[in-house]
Design a protein around this motif. Structure first.
Motif, PDB file in Angstrom:
ATOM      1  N   ALA A   9      -3.906  96.907  51.924  1.00 49.92           N
ATOM      2  CA  ALA A   9      -3.803  95.734  51.053  1.00 49.92           C
ATOM      3  C   ALA A   9      -3.047  94.614  51.750  1.00 49.92           C
ATOM      4  CB  ALA A   9      -3.108  96.109  49.743  1.00 49.92           C
ATOM      5  N   GLY A  10      -1.967  94.953  52.429  1.00 48.36           N
ATOM      6  CA  GLY A  10      -1.204  93.943  53.164  1.00 48.36           C
ATOM      7  C   GLY A  10      -2.015  93.314  54.285  1.00 48.36           C
ATOM      8  N   LEU A  11      -2.755  94.129  55.011  1.00 49.06           N
ATOM      9  CA  LEU A  11      -3.579  93.606  56.104  1.00 49.06           C
ATOM     10  C   LEU A  11      -4.697  92.712  55.570  1.00 49.06           C
ATOM     11  CD1 LEU A  11      -3.767  96.799  58.353  1.00 49.06           C
ATOM     12  CD2 LEU A  11      -2.363  94.746  58.717  1.00 49.06           C
ATOM     13  N   LEU A  12      -5.264  93.087  54.428  1.00 57.16           N
ATOM     14  CA  LEU A  12      -6.305  92.249  53.830  1.00 57.16           C
ATOM     15  C   LEU A  12      -5.733  90.959  53.256  1.00 57.16           C
ATOM     16  CD1 LEU A  12      -8.509  95.064  52.420  1.00 57.16           C
ATOM     17  CD2 LEU A  12      -9.296  93.229  53.912  1.00 57.16           C
ATOM     18  N   PHE A  39      -8.456  88.348  49.628  1.00 58.24           N
ATOM     19  CA  PHE A  39      -7.493  88.485  48.531  1.00 58.24           C
ATOM     20  C   PHE A  39      -7.984  89.411  47.422  1.00 58.24           C
ATOM     21  CE2 PHE A  39      -5.561  84.415  50.091  1.00 58.24           C
ATOM     22  CZ  PHE A  39      -4.319  84.951  50.361  1.00 58.24           C
ATOM     23  N   LEU A  40      -9.258  89.347  47.103  1.00 57.18           N
ATOM     24  CA  LEU A  40      -9.797  90.179  46.031  1.00 57.18           C
ATOM     25  C   LEU A  40      -9.632  91.664  46.351  1.00 57.18           C
ATOM     26  CD1 LEU A  40     -11.296  90.068  43.305  1.00 57.18           C
ATOM     27  CD2 LEU A  40     -13.421  90.203  44.600  1.00 57.18           C
ATOM     28  N   VAL A  41     -10.039  92.065  47.540  1.00 60.10           N
ATOM     29  CA  VAL A  41      -9.902  93.473  47.926  1.00 60.10           C
ATOM     30  C   VAL A  41      -8.424  93.836  48.084  1.00 60.10           C
ATOM     31  CG1 VAL A  41     -10.505  95.208  49.656  1.00 60.10           C
ATOM     32  CG2 VAL A  41     -12.181  93.486  48.997  1.00 60.10           C
ATOM     33  N   SER A  42      -7.632  92.910  48.618  1.00 63.30           N
ATOM     34  CA  SER A  42      -6.204  93.161  48.770  1.00 63.30           C
ATOM     35  C   SER A  42      -5.542  93.458  47.420  1.00 63.30           C
ATOM     36  CB  SER A  42      -5.527  91.951  49.424  1.00 63.30           C
ATOM     37  OG  SER A  42      -4.134  92.141  49.493  1.00 63.30           O
ATOM     38  N   PHE A  43      -5.836  92.636  46.421  1.00 64.04           N
ATOM     39  CA  PHE A  43      -5.250  92.853  45.090  1.00 64.04           C
ATOM     40  C   PHE A  43      -5.690  94.188  44.498  1.00 64.04           C
ATOM     41  CE2 PHE A  43      -4.962  88.013  44.589  1.00 64.04           C
ATOM     42  CZ  PHE A  43      -3.621  87.990  44.917  1.00 64.04           C
ATOM     43  N   GLN A  44      -6.953  94.531  44.679  1.00 62.56           N
ATOM     44  CA  GLN A  44      -7.442  95.802  44.145  1.00 62.56           C
ATOM     45  C   GLN A  44      -6.728  96.991  44.781  1.00 62.56           C
ATOM     46  OE1 GLN A  44      -9.525  96.396  41.537  1.00 62.56           O
ATOM     47  NE2 GLN A  44      -9.245  94.203  41.231  1.00 62.56           N
ATOM     48  N   LEU A  45      -6.544  96.939  46.096  1.00 60.17           N
ATOM     49  CA  LEU A  45      -5.830  98.022  46.778  1.00 60.17           C
ATOM     50  C   LEU A  45      -4.366  98.064  46.372  1.00 60.17           C
ATOM     51  CD1 LEU A  45      -7.395  97.762  50.349  1.00 60.17           C
ATOM     52  CD2 LEU A  45      -7.911  99.439  48.564  1.00 60.17           C
ATOM     53  N   LEU A  46      -3.757  96.888  46.176  1.00 60.20           N
ATOM     54  CA  LEU A  46      -2.366  96.836  45.726  1.00 60.20           C
ATOM     55  C   LEU A  46      -2.219  97.479  44.352  1.00 60.20           C
ATOM     56  CD1 LEU A  46       0.573  95.868  46.044  1.00 60.20           C
ATOM     57  CD2 LEU A  46      -0.162  93.661  45.085  1.00 60.20           C
ATOM     58  N   VAL A  47      -3.130  97.189  43.457  1.00 60.17           N
ATOM     59  CA  VAL A  47      -3.096  97.786  42.118  1.00 60.17           C
ATOM     60  C   VAL A  47      -3.180  99.302  42.213  1.00 60.17           C
ATOM     61  CG1 VAL A  47      -4.426  98.035  39.975  1.00 60.17           C
ATOM     62  CG2 VAL A  47      -3.988  95.762  40.911  1.00 60.17           C
ATOM     63  N   ARG A  48      -4.082  99.806  43.037  1.00 62.28           N
ATOM     64  CA  ARG A  48      -4.231 101.259  43.195  1.00 62.28           C
ATOM     65  C   ARG A  48      -2.967 101.888  43.783  1.00 62.28           C
ATOM     66  NH1 ARG A  48      -9.117 103.521  44.670  1.00 62.28           N
ATOM     67  NH2 ARG A  48      -7.918 105.447  44.558  1.00 62.28           N
ATOM     68  N   ALA A  49      -2.383 101.232  44.772  1.00 65.04           N
ATOM     69  CA  ALA A  49      -1.178 101.767  45.406  1.00 65.04           C
ATOM     70  C   ALA A  49      -0.011 101.801  44.431  1.00 65.04           C
ATOM     71  CB  ALA A  49      -0.815 100.939  46.637  1.00 65.04           C
ATOM     72  N   PRO A  54       6.665 102.548  43.536  1.00 60.06           N
ATOM     73  CA  PRO A  54       7.406 101.646  42.642  1.00 60.06           C
ATOM     74  C   PRO A  54       7.087 100.173  42.898  1.00 60.06           C
ATOM     75  CG  PRO A  54       8.876 103.303  43.572  1.00 60.06           C
ATOM     76  CD  PRO A  54       7.556 103.440  44.280  1.00 60.06           C
ATOM     77  N   LEU A  55       7.107  99.394  41.831  1.00 62.51           N
ATOM     78  CA  LEU A  55       6.758  97.975  41.863  1.00 62.51           C
ATOM     79  C   LEU A  55       7.481  97.222  42.967  1.00 62.51           C
ATOM     80  CD1 LEU A  55       5.618  95.322  40.409  1.00 62.51           C
ATOM     81  CD2 LEU A  55       7.838  95.303  39.290  1.00 62.51           C
ATOM     82  N   ALA A  56       8.797  97.273  42.987  1.00 59.48           N
ATOM     83  CA  ALA A  56       9.578  96.490  43.950  1.00 59.48           C
ATOM     84  C   ALA A  56       9.249  96.886  45.386  1.00 59.48           C
ATOM     85  CB  ALA A  56      11.070  96.649  43.686  1.00 59.48           C
ATOM     86  N   THR A  57       9.112  98.162  45.629  1.00 58.76           N
ATOM     87  CA  THR A  57       8.802  98.632  46.978  1.00 58.76           C
ATOM     88  C   THR A  57       7.404  98.194  47.384  1.00 58.76           C
ATOM     89  OG1 THR A  57      10.232 100.552  46.657  1.00 58.76           O
ATOM     90  CG2 THR A  57       8.641 100.669  48.454  1.00 58.76           C
ATOM     91  N   ALA A  58       6.425  98.408  46.507  1.00 59.15           N
ATOM     92  CA  ALA A  58       5.040  98.049  46.825  1.00 59.15           C
ATOM     93  C   ALA A  58       4.904  96.550  47.072  1.00 59.15           C
ATOM     94  CB  ALA A  58       4.102  98.491  45.705  1.00 59.15           C
ATOM     95  N   TYR A  59       5.512  95.759  46.212  1.00 61.41           N
ATOM     96  CA  TYR A  59       5.380  94.308  46.358  1.00 61.41           C
ATOM     97  C   TYR A  59       6.083  93.817  47.617  1.00 61.41           C
ATOM     98  CZ  TYR A  59       5.160  89.383  45.226  1.00 61.41           C
ATOM     99  OH  TYR A  59       4.906  88.038  45.269  1.00 61.41           O
ATOM    100  N   ALA A  60       7.252  94.372  47.908  1.00 59.70           N
ATOM    101  CA  ALA A  60       7.981  93.971  49.117  1.00 59.70           C
ATOM    102  C   ALA A  60       7.192  94.324  50.376  1.00 59.70           C
ATOM    103  CB  ALA A  60       9.352  94.635  49.146  1.00 59.70           C
ATOM    104  N   VAL A  61       6.619  95.510  50.412  1.00 58.43           N
ATOM    105  CA  VAL A  61       5.829  95.919  51.577  1.00 58.43           C
ATOM    106  C   VAL A  61       4.589  95.038  51.696  1.00 58.43           C
ATOM    107  CG1 VAL A  61       4.433  97.792  52.559  1.00 58.43           C
ATOM    108  CG2 VAL A  61       6.704  98.279  51.618  1.00 58.43           C
ATOM    109  N   TRP A  62       3.897  94.812  50.599  1.00 55.13           N
ATOM    110  CA  TRP A  62       2.680  94.000  50.607  1.00 55.13           C
ATOM    111  C   TRP A  62       2.964  92.573  51.079  1.00 55.13           C
ATOM    112  CZ3 TRP A  62       0.995  90.127  46.915  1.00 55.13           C
ATOM    113  CH2 TRP A  62      -0.366  89.786  47.024  1.00 55.13           C
TER     114      TRP A  62
END
Length: 104
Positions: A9-12, A39-49, A54-62
């Motif tokens: 997701a981050g790479l996309l 962005f569309l595929v990135s957001f979808q992968l972020l949602v799945r991850a 956890p929210l804060a960790t996932a968002y910070a990494v992304w």
């Protein structure tokens, strides 16, 4: 598996940012597909991850991958500045995101 989704997701997100830059340079269908598709595929992968990470960790990494990736792509392909302070800040983002992952 969720970490692989998050990294992807981050790479996309970086692909989407490249699309933004390309649209700014030349607004055409191909560049808009890169922007929207990235962005569309990135957001979808972020949602799945975020189903297990956890929210804060996932968002910070992304956002960290997106920030570092966009800065590196800008320096390598769009002739953006490469000063030591900029590189040091990129390294700081990497360590900060890594620290959040270790903490959470």
């Amino acid at each position: 598996m969720d970490w692989l989704l998050l990294i992807s997701a981050g790479l996309l997100e970086v692909i989407g940012v490249i699309g933004i830059k390309r649209v700014a340079q030349k607004n055409n269908v191909t560049n808009n597909i890169i922007l929207i598709g990235g962005f569309l595929v990135s957001f979808q992968l972020l949602v799945r991850a975020m189903e297990t990470i956890p929210l804060a960790t996932a968002y910070a990494v992304w956002t960290g991958i997106g920030t570092v990736g966009a800065a590196v792509v800008g320096m390598l392909f769009f002739k953006e500045p490469r000063g030591w302070i900029r590189i040091g800040c990129i390294i700081g983002v990497i360590f900060s995101v890594g620290g959040l992952k270790l903490a959470g």
